[in-house]
Design an enzyme around this catalytic site. Structure first.
Site, PDB file in Angstrom:
ATOM      1  CB  CYS A  82      -1.027   0.011   1.376  1.00  0.00           C
ATOM      2  SG  CYS A  82      -2.218  -1.224   1.186  1.00  0.00           S
ATOM      3  CB  CYS A 163      -4.360  -0.659  -0.835  1.00  0.00           C
ATOM      4  SG  CYS A 163      -2.713  -1.672  -0.769  1.00  0.00           S
TER       5      CYS A 163
END
Ligand code: N1C
Length: 259
Positions: A82, A163
């Site tokens: 992420c 993400c």
């Protein structure tokens, strides 16, 4: 001797499959797995190659669809952390130089899938399981050509995995930094998942000092799309020289991953 290296070659539109494609792809695959320590051990470069060629061999090179790569995509295993994903449009060179120098972010080409195919060209033909080394359709010659469908499929996958905070690097020196026809505008942005993505940092790279591209019609379009998807974002105009300076001197104070 002057060697012209055309990386994102739309210039060689009339040529066929890259020579030694199989060797290049398998070697890039093995080298990548060796260099990146946290790669899942399930990756097998020979199996990846098989999956890749089965996606398009034996098919009319104008009838290779995005979904034809679905099976192949599943043979490549990699976790994308992420807060690291960088998307770009018409800024390929500077975006890749930036990720290489700073390690702040990763583009699709910094993943195994993108790294293997970067700058290569390929196609097969109907009624034969051979590659065509003489001629492959150009990017715009027909929509469903093997190379374009591959990048659309791989880009969709890369965007689906994103993400946290993501970054988008656009080109402020052209009329439409955000272009709905580009892969970023037509594929990736549609795959951004507001449940997974917390913030989109849009950075428009300007070469002139006016630095107002974030206010342009094209960026307002992008803003509307992100709002409709319930995605939080900001847009900043960044001087190209600032990024170039950061690429040349990645540990300097001014190069704080370009926030
Ligand atoms: O059409 P684009 O830009 O908006 O595509 C860029 C966008 C990036 O965020 C990437 O994740 O889509 C992905 N992508 C690639 O990673 C990629 N590598 C090489 C899209 N295209 C890619 N190429 C080649 O660049 C491809 O062969 C095509 O010709 C260009 C598209 O780049 P663009 O128009 O600047």
């Amino acid at each position: 001797v002057v060697v012209m290296y055309v990386k994102y070659g739309v210039d060689d539109d009339t040529k066929g499959t890259t020579k030694n494609l199989k060797t290049i792809v398998i070697e890039r695959c093995m080298e990548y797995i060796r260099a990146v320590s946290q790669m899942p051990s399930s990756n097998n470069c020979d199996a990846i190659w098989e999956g890749f060629q089965n996606s398009f061999l034996g098919k009319d090179p104008c009838k290779v669809h995005v979904e034809d790569y679905d099976q192949f995509i599943t043979t490549v295993q990699q976790d994308i952390p992420c807060n690291k994903s960088l998307f770009w449009s018409k800024t390929g060179q500077i975006a890749h130089d930036f990720t290489k120098a700073t390690k702040c972010f990763m583009t699709l080409e910094d993943t195994l899938l993108g790294h293997m195919m970067d700058g290569l060209k390929w196609c097969g033909q109907q009624h034969s399981k051979e590659f065509n080394y003489t001629s492959c359709p150009g990017w715009n010659e027909c929509e469903f050509n093997p190379v374009r469908s591959f990048w659309r499929r791989a880009s969709a996958h890369f965007a689906e995995l994103a993400c946290g905070n993501v970054m988008v690097m656009l080109n402020g020196s052209i009329d439409s930094p955000f272009n709905k026809q580009s892969i970023f505008g037509s594929v990736e942005i549609k795959k951004f998942d507001p449940e997974k993505i917390s913030y989109v940092s849009i950075r428009v790279i300007d070469s002139l000092q006016d630095r107002t591209s974030c206010n342009s019609i094209s960026l307002q379009d992008l803003g509307r799309i992100l709002n409709n998807s319930r995605l939080d974002f900001d847009c900043k105009d960044i001087d190209k020289s600032e990024i170039l300076q950061c690429i040349n001197d990645p540990i300097s104070q001014s190069c704080d991953c370009v926030n």
